[in-house]
Design a protein around this motif. Structure first.
Motif, PDB file in Angstrom:
ATOM      1  N   GLY A   1      -0.828   9.930   2.187  1.00 31.47           N
ATOM      2  CA  GLY A   1      -2.169  10.384   1.837  1.00 31.47           C
ATOM      3  C   GLY A   1      -3.191   9.780   2.779  1.00 31.47           C
ATOM      4  N   TYR A   2      -4.447  10.128   2.562  1.00 33.01           N
ATOM      5  CA  TYR A   2      -5.499   9.700   3.483  1.00 33.01           C
ATOM      6  C   TYR A   2      -5.753   8.189   3.436  1.00 33.01           C
ATOM      7  N   VAL A   3      -5.687   7.580   2.257  1.00 31.34           N
ATOM      8  CA  VAL A   3      -5.942   6.144   2.158  1.00 31.34           C
ATOM      9  C   VAL A   3      -4.853   5.358   2.891  1.00 31.34           C
ATOM     10  N   ALA A   4      -3.605   5.768   2.705  1.00 32.73           N
ATOM     11  CA  ALA A   4      -2.509   5.091   3.402  1.00 32.73           C
ATOM     12  C   ALA A   4      -2.657   5.232   4.911  1.00 32.73           C
ATOM     13  N   GLN A   5      -3.094   6.398   5.371  1.00 31.86           N
ATOM     14  CA  GLN A   5      -3.290   6.607   6.804  1.00 31.86           C
ATOM     15  C   GLN A   5      -4.449   5.766   7.331  1.00 31.86           C
ATOM     16  N   ALA A   6      -5.581   5.823   6.649  1.00 38.81           N
ATOM     17  CA  ALA A   6      -6.808   5.231   7.189  1.00 38.81           C
ATOM     18  C   ALA A   6      -6.917   3.725   6.959  1.00 38.81           C
ATOM     19  N   THR A   7      -6.611   3.257   5.749  1.00 43.06           N
ATOM     20  CA  THR A   7      -6.762   1.825   5.461  1.00 43.06           C
ATOM     21  C   THR A   7      -5.478   1.045   5.671  1.00 43.06           C
ATOM     22  N   GLY A   8      -4.376   1.759   5.813  1.00 38.83           N
ATOM     23  CA  GLY A   8      -3.108   1.094   6.069  1.00 38.83           C
ATOM     24  C   GLY A   8      -2.735   1.144   7.533  1.00 38.83           C
ATOM     25  N   LEU A   9      -2.375   2.316   8.006  1.00 39.15           N
ATOM     26  CA  LEU A   9      -1.874   2.450   9.372  1.00 39.15           C
ATOM     27  C   LEU A   9      -2.965   2.218  10.416  1.00 39.15           C
TER      28      LEU A   9
ATOM     29  N   THR B   1       8.189   1.022   8.099  1.00 35.16           N
ATOM     30  CA  THR B   1       6.870   1.470   8.559  1.00 35.16           C
ATOM     31  C   THR B   1       5.904   0.300   8.688  1.00 35.16           C
ATOM     32  N   ALA B   2       5.946  -0.621   7.711  1.00 36.71           N
ATOM     33  CA  ALA B   2       5.062  -1.783   7.767  1.00 36.71           C
ATOM     34  C   ALA B   2       5.380  -2.640   8.995  1.00 36.71           C
ATOM     35  N   ALA B   3       6.669  -2.897   9.229  1.00 36.99           N
ATOM     36  CA  ALA B   3       7.063  -3.665  10.410  1.00 36.99           C
ATOM     37  C   ALA B   3       6.673  -2.932  11.685  1.00 36.99           C
ATOM     38  N   SER B   4       6.808  -1.616  11.675  1.00 38.23           N
ATOM     39  CA  SER B   4       6.527  -0.804  12.850  1.00 38.23           C
ATOM     40  C   SER B   4       5.066  -0.897  13.276  1.00 38.23           C
ATOM     41  N   PHE B   5       4.151  -0.744  12.322  1.00 39.00           N
ATOM     42  CA  PHE B   5       2.732  -0.708  12.686  1.00 39.00           C
ATOM     43  C   PHE B   5       2.171  -2.099  12.938  1.00 39.00           C
TER      44      PHE B   5
ATOM     45  N   LEU C   1       0.823  -1.205   0.000  1.00 35.23           N
ATOM     46  CA  LEU C   1       0.000   0.000   0.000  1.00 35.23           C
ATOM     47  C   LEU C   1       0.862   1.262   0.000  1.00 35.23           C
ATOM     48  N   LEU C   2       1.912   1.267   0.799  1.00 37.40           N
ATOM     49  CA  LEU C   2       2.796   2.433   0.867  1.00 37.40           C
ATOM     50  C   LEU C   2       3.582   2.622  -0.422  1.00 37.40           C
TER      51      LEU C   2
ATOM     52  N   GLN D   1      -8.223   8.392  14.141  1.00 36.17           N
ATOM     53  CA  GLN D   1      -6.960   7.677  14.274  1.00 36.17           C
ATOM     54  C   GLN D   1      -6.293   7.966  15.615  1.00 36.17           C
ATOM     55  N   GLU D   2      -6.560   9.135  16.171  1.00 33.12           N
ATOM     56  CA  GLU D   2      -5.986   9.496  17.466  1.00 33.12           C
ATOM     57  C   GLU D   2      -6.450   8.538  18.549  1.00 33.12           C
ATOM     58  N   VAL D   3      -7.714   8.170  18.533  1.00 34.43           N
ATOM     59  CA  VAL D   3      -8.250   7.301  19.579  1.00 34.43           C
ATOM     60  C   VAL D   3      -7.586   5.932  19.545  1.00 34.43           C
TER      61      VAL D   3
END
Length: 561
Positions: A124-132, A104-108, A80-81, A221-223
């Motif tokens: 971008g937003y998709v990487a943040q929301a559907t990835g991380l 980053t993938a290993a980290s999350f 995804l990244l 995402q903060e929560v």
């Protein structure tokens, strides 16, 4: 003085919130992990995944399930990244380079959320929301699933079955993480935290003209970054950014979120083993460590030696004036005693002893209360070691919760305790030995011959302590976005996450196979203040013997200079 009173009130309010949550949340999590009933949504998911929810797994099968979902998570997030520039809502962000994407993938996936990048300038937003964000949910739920197997090791007898990983994971996700996150995301939005999937916000009439500000789905995402003790923020400034943490009230809510599951899990443990006193013993040790660390770090930030800092009445560099010293050290203590890594102040700017306290918190294994699940299984293994030591002192076979602690169990416990420090110290040694990698240390912390100062060494030690303990916070002077640091860091995070899990699950399997041992007059009372004191002493002694030489080269040398 006003900051001091505000800090005391915030600590009091936080303790009250955690105390009120302890029983209902702990009992609810015990219900999630023990009930035989499956919801309709869960049944659909099991059918889709091809999972038999009634099938129990051995510890080896359970471990393979953990590895399988983690491996798939790393692969999907890495992909995804690497292709994010082709996705919608990429905001013009380019693809993430290979070694940074791997890190980053290993980290999350390992619940670390170490970030060698600035979120608002990289994703971008998709990487943040559907990835991380997805991995924030999954990795936190995996930790709770694993500690459930260790508790079942104590409660089950003469069996090699410890539960079903896919059932545990699904229930924690659907019944705990998702509803909790939705409720508190609404609360944060109501309190001013940004939540938007629109394009950049344009701000006019600033000193430098128009500015375009990244917003993102920050509140949602903060929560989960806090509730799941993940820590990765939308913004590089993390929870010191006003979009993530706008007020003193949201600061209190965020600290509550990162502590609440960890402090409630001992109640879950007590309920599942049939003795609430056992839970009270464990949570009291957690609370003593947390409070002691908070007092220590706050004292050295307020009374730091040095003319300039004495004139300013505190070490204020790197701290948000909105929060002041007490609310900053409260956040720092809580985030480093869990595996969260979120920050509302810059840890690199703390006094030597204050920064050393943050490091020591992680070196404890983040057990007060620790990460979601990982904190509880860490302190339970230390409780097993304590029982074993007590047994040696009186010359009888140690027992804990009706199970004998034999050489087999002690081997697994010893491997658990030694694994993380070994990985930390080996990688720290490699970084210090490779001259090219010391260039990552900020130039102000290098001596005239290019060798690191005590603070320079602390930057490296802190980094690998954070990564191996799956924390994610850092001393800001270290530039980690290099090929070597991204690769070494990813390996350290995966070793620090998954090797200890092997020993936890193997220990659970060994305990479950035993038949229960009846309590006698010679059985050590593990639900008592005496045992709590012994456990506390064991924790401090184990960490002190393991890390003292390294600490003496870094924060202790700097603080005593």
């Amino acid at each position: 003085m006003s900051d001091t009173w505000a800090g005391l009130l915030q600590v009091a309010a936080l303790v009250l919130l955690l105390a009120v949550s302890y029983r209902p949340l702990g009992d609810y999590m015990a219900h999630i992990l023990t009930t035989k009933k499956h919801s309709r949504v869960e049944k659909v998911l099991y059918k889709t995944m091809g999972v038999d929810p009634e099938a129990d797994q051995t510890w080896g099968t359970y471990l393979r399930s953990v590895f399988a979902i983690s491996a798939v998570g790393v692969l999907l997030l890495y992909t995804l990244l690497r292709v994010q520039h082709h996705l919608m809502m990429a905001l013009g962000m380019p693809k993430v380079n290979a070694d940074l994407a791997y890190n980053t993938a290993a980290s999350f996936v390992t619940n670390t959320n170490w970030q060698n990048y600035s979120g608002e300038n990289t994703l971008g937003y998709v990487a943040q929301a559907t990835g991380l964000a997805v991995q924030n949910f999954v990795s936190a739920s995996v930790g709770i699933a694993v500690v459930a197997t260790l508790i079942r090791g104590f409660t089950r007898n003469r069996t090699d079955r410890l539960g079903n990983f896919w059932v545990d994971l699904t229930r924690v996700l659907i019944r705990l993480m998702l509803p909790f996150s939705i409720v508190f995301a609404v609360i944060l939005v109501a309190c001013g935290t940004v939540q938007s999937l629109g394009d950049h916000m344009t701000v006019v009439h600033t000193i430098n003209g128009n500015q375009s500000l990244y917003t993102g789905g920050t509140a949602s995402q903060e929560v989960i970054k806090l509730l799941g003790t993940n820590g990765g923020g939308i913004f590089n400034a993390n929870s010191s950014h006003p979009f993530e943490n706008p007020t003193a009230f949201t600061n209190l809510i965020e600290i509550y979120l990162l502590l609440v599951i960890g402090f409630a899990l001992p109640r879950t443990f007590g309920k599942m083993v049939g003795s609430h006193k056992q839970g009270y013993t464990i949570v009291s040790v957690m609370a003593i460590i947390w409070l002691g660390s908070l007092i220590f770090s706050t004292f050295f930030e307020v009374h730091h030696h040095g003319i300039n800092l004495a004139d300013g009445h505190a070490a204020l560099e790197g701290k948000e004036s909105r929060f002041g010293i007490p609310a900053s050290t409260l956040f720092m203590t809580s985030t480093t005693l869990t595996s969260t890594g979120a920050v509302n102040s810059w840890h690199d700017s703390y006094s030597p002893f204050g920064g050393g306290a943050a490091m020591f918190n992680m070196m404890l294994g983040e057990i007060a209360p620790g990460g979601t699940g990982s904190g509880l299984y860490g302190i339970l293994i230390l409780a097993i070691v304590t029982v074993f030591i007590a047994g040696l002192m009186v010359g009888r076979t140690p027992e804990y919760l009706g199970k004998k602690i034999r050489p087999t169990e002690m081997k697994y416990a010893a491997l658990y305790i030694l694994t993380t420090p070994a990985v930390v110290l080996v990688f720290t040694g490699l970084a210090m030995a490779l001259k090219g990698e010391t260039a990552s240390i900020s130039s102000g912390n290098l001596g005239p011959n290019g060798s690191p100062s005590p603070h320079g060494f602390s930057e490296v030690l802190y980094a690998f302590t954070s990564m191996c303990n799956n924390n994610g916070s850092a001393f800001g002077g270290l530039s980690g976005n290099t090929h070597w640091w991204n690769t070494a860091g990813a390996l350290a995070m995966m070793f620090g996450r998954f090797l200890p899990m092997i020993w936890v699950l193997a220990l659970a399997g060994s305990l479950a196979k035993q038949k229960p041992v009846p309590e006698t007059e010679g059985t050590l009372k593990t639900a008592s203040p005496l045992f709590a004191g012994m456990l506390l002493g064991t924790i401090l002694l184990v960490v002190g013997l393991t890390y003292f030489p390294a600490l003496s080269l870094g924060p202790l040398a700097e603080g005593l200079h």
